[in-house]
Design a protein around this motif. Sequence first.
Motif, mmCIF file in Angstrom:
data_model
loop_
_atom_site.group_PDB
_atom_site.id
_atom_site.type_symbol
_atom_site.label_atom_id
_atom_site.label_comp_id
_atom_site.label_asym_id
_atom_site.label_seq_id
_atom_site.Cartn_x
_atom_site.Cartn_y
_atom_site.Cartn_z
ATOM 1 N N UNK A 530 0.831 -1.213 0.000
ATOM 2 C CA UNK A 530 0.000 0.000 0.000
ATOM 3 C C UNK A 530 0.861 1.257 0.000
ATOM 4 N N UNK A 531 0.255 2.366 -0.489
ATOM 5 C CA UNK A 531 0.976 3.628 -0.663
ATOM 6 C C UNK A 531 0.108 4.774 -0.147
ATOM 7 N N UNK A 532 0.668 5.718 0.608
ATOM 8 C CA UNK A 532 -0.111 6.883 1.031
ATOM 9 C C UNK A 532 -0.658 7.659 -0.167
ATOM 10 N N UNK A 533 -1.806 8.267 -0.003
ATOM 11 C CA UNK A 533 -2.490 9.066 -1.027
ATOM 12 C C UNK A 533 -3.169 8.216 -2.094
ATOM 13 N N UNK A 534 -3.116 6.902 -1.923
ATOM 14 C CA UNK A 534 -3.777 6.012 -2.883
ATOM 15 C C UNK A 534 -4.697 5.055 -2.110
ATOM 16 N N UNK A 535 -5.851 5.583 -1.678
ATOM 17 C CA UNK A 535 -6.751 4.776 -0.850
ATOM 18 C C UNK A 535 -7.259 3.547 -1.600
ATOM 19 N N UNK A 536 -7.382 2.455 -0.869
ATOM 20 C CA UNK A 536 -7.979 1.226 -1.413
ATOM 21 C C UNK A 536 -7.252 0.743 -2.670
ATOM 22 N N UNK A 537 -5.963 1.036 -2.739
ATOM 23 C CA UNK A 537 -5.129 0.589 -3.855
ATOM 24 C C UNK A 537 -4.072 -0.344 -3.287
ATOM 25 N N UNK A 538 -4.016 -1.554 -3.824
ATOM 26 C CA UNK A 538 -3.142 -2.583 -3.294
ATOM 27 C C UNK A 538 -2.303 -3.173 -4.434
ATOM 28 N N UNK A 539 -1.068 -3.489 -4.122
ATOM 29 C CA UNK A 539 -0.176 -4.065 -5.121
ATOM 30 C C UNK A 539 0.246 -5.472 -4.722
ATOM 31 N N UNK A 540 0.357 -6.336 -5.705
ATOM 32 C CA UNK A 540 0.945 -7.657 -5.546
ATOM 33 C C UNK A 540 2.264 -7.681 -6.310
ATOM 34 N N UNK A 541 3.288 -8.280 -5.701
ATOM 35 C CA UNK A 541 4.629 -8.279 -6.290
ATOM 36 C C UNK A 541 5.081 -6.836 -6.523
ATOM 37 N N UNK A 542 4.823 -6.006 -5.536
ATOM 38 C CA UNK A 542 5.187 -4.601 -5.624
ATOM 39 C C UNK A 542 6.620 -4.357 -5.202
ATOM 40 N N UNK A 543 6.982 -3.089 -4.982
ATOM 41 C CA UNK A 543 8.362 -2.772 -4.569
ATOM 42 C C UNK A 543 8.751 -3.531 -3.306
ATOM 43 N N UNK A 544 9.951 -4.067 -3.312
ATOM 44 C CA UNK A 544 10.478 -4.725 -2.124
ATOM 45 C C UNK A 544 9.912 -6.095 -1.846
ATOM 46 N N UNK A 545 9.342 -6.754 -2.849
ATOM 47 C CA UNK A 545 8.781 -8.088 -2.608
ATOM 48 C C UNK A 545 9.386 -9.171 -3.491
ATOM 49 N N UNK A 620 15.477 -1.400 -5.144
ATOM 50 C CA UNK A 620 14.109 -1.185 -4.666
ATOM 51 C C UNK A 620 13.214 -2.399 -4.876
ATOM 52 N N UNK A 621 13.633 -3.325 -5.702
ATOM 53 C CA UNK A 621 12.742 -4.422 -6.073
ATOM 54 C C UNK A 621 12.761 -5.574 -5.081
ATOM 55 N N UNK A 622 13.881 -5.763 -4.363
ATOM 56 C CA UNK A 622 14.068 -6.968 -3.567
ATOM 57 C C UNK A 622 13.574 -6.825 -2.137
ATOM 58 N N UNK A 623 13.170 -7.954 -1.573
ATOM 59 C CA UNK A 623 12.877 -8.026 -0.145
ATOM 60 C C UNK A 623 14.141 -8.444 0.599
ATOM 61 N N UNK A 624 14.544 -7.690 1.614
ATOM 62 C CA UNK A 624 15.719 -8.080 2.395
ATOM 63 C C UNK A 624 15.350 -8.892 3.635
#
Length: 645
Positions: A530-545, A620-624
Amino acid sequence: MTRNPHAGTPFTDSDAEIAAALEDVSVPALLLSCVHMAGPELLDGPLATLRPAGLFLNEVQGYMSEEDKAAARALALDVIRDYRDRGCPEPAPVDAAQLKRMMDWLVCEDVPGEYVPMLLEEMELTGRDERGTEFTSAAADRAKFPVVVIGCGMSGLLAAIRLQQAGIPFTVIEKNAGVGGTWWENTYPGARVDVGNHFYCYSFEPTDHWTEFFARQPELQGYFQGVLDKYGIGEHVRFGTRVTAATWNDDDATWSVAVESADGITDTLTARAVIAAVGQLNAPYIPEFAGAQSFSGPAFHSARWDHDVQLTGKDVAMIGAGASGFQIAPAIAEDVKSLTVFQRTAQWMFPNPNYHEAVGPGVRWALRHLPFYARWYRFLLFWPGCDKGLAAAIVDPEWPDQQTAVSEANDLARMMFTQWITSQVGDDADLQAKVIPDYPATGKRTLQDNGSWLQTLTRDNVDLVRTPIDHIEPDAVVTADGVRHHADVLVYATGFRVNDMVSSLKVFGRNGIELHDQWGDRPAAYLGITVPNFPNFFMLYGPGTNLASGGSLIFHSECEVRYIMGCLDLLIAADKAGMEPRQDRYDDWYRRCQAELSTTVWAHPSVKHSFYKNADGVVHSLSPWRLVDFWTWTRTPDPDDFIFS
């Protein structure tokens, strides 16, 4: 009472047929299936001496002598014979303490207690879908909360299934003509998964029909097609349709999703929430080469393979030798007249003898009939890549010569990988110099090889070129040393625009701000979702995952989708218009991710030309994070992390 689906299908096979099947199977997983059939006292008896001596990544037999394996199969045959003669009853449940003992026995070490709940959930020994959501909101309210899912690849299909189970109306928008995402688009010769496919499938939808341990593209796409059909998701999907924009409307707390079909027809869908499942490997990247447009023959990216082009007897130039090129070269080398591979950076790889191996009939028989064999086999594939690879990725600042290794564990990996590479290419010093990387192991995507790639490079009609490309002419690729490499066909195996997150979408949030404008050069999302200023917007395989140290993206996606379903339940139950992450939680998450990534080899300055890094060398793409941590954080959303409007 319904039989546990993982307890196996009853059988009447003869002793000889069973014995033949057992020659194929994983002995450690077989013996734990025997515990279910004969009782936990088996652990204190024969299994105390027939314990595998350790497990190596992808070595599912364990280090057992041939004599011990024969003894294990003889013991198993006796247990299975008795089980068959008793009518194949459903085994009694095994308590948690015994299951923990079985895990420890299987992997020859103590499985830390914090991992046990995650592993039991993943294995689903109860026969229940353990990652479904228990909703607190009213069904009638969920039925009035339409959702748009963008993308019908692995994660988008998963989201659709969970929405359907929740009784939430949904529409899936998919730009391709079919389901599967990357497994629909990447049809190049040799395309296959690099995670064992008995683990690379939904935890609640295992299959015993895989014909190879690392399945090829048609079978993988077929799996997702079968799941789509089973759950009736197809009627909710608009195939061949693109999302041109998604815009949040503050006045009525809805998203307007503008779409366009392949024939140019436009439409606008209204939704209360949007789930973006567009992936990170969906936008092909082709570097700019002087003269590229002048090439007179066929030229295409690996993800847009032109099957009308015949390669037999042709001089083929392939630019790039990462994950895709690594698979393409062995698949086409025997047919082409010549294959010239242009590689910017050598790749680290580890040996995997099962990489191209077929699944024997005995394995399929065991998966189908032996109680919980399939679930222990899944565990066996999961555990070696369950956070163990992270140790070799952490930088020890005291380690000398950081150019070649970043820690003792990393140096051990480098030595093991180097030994494998040199064993395959022999004494050819020139080739060794080309294929042994000069940066720390695991710093870039680590590939796996059963000998096919390295042996392909030793063929007389294959040439590996490490000299940079200067320009392209109508019939040749010309390198910086002035050498012309004739080519009839040009293949770009140059990867994807990984760092251009959600690049295929224009998403306008609160006050009209566009997602990429808000991000700038810092794409981020709280928990990657999720990202601030983007209500009810969800990402799968987003940044850092994205995962570089183990696990599988299906595991990660199941965690993310459960979290999103929990968010929707919070939103609907509270009768709120919208939810978005608090700015301070978002900022803290980004800070902690970058701090953690800075301690890894993926961000190390000795690793250059990595798709993990953006133009500024930032990852930015990877999960640590450890898988067990991400699993814990995404089990249930914390309302205090969000602003509700």
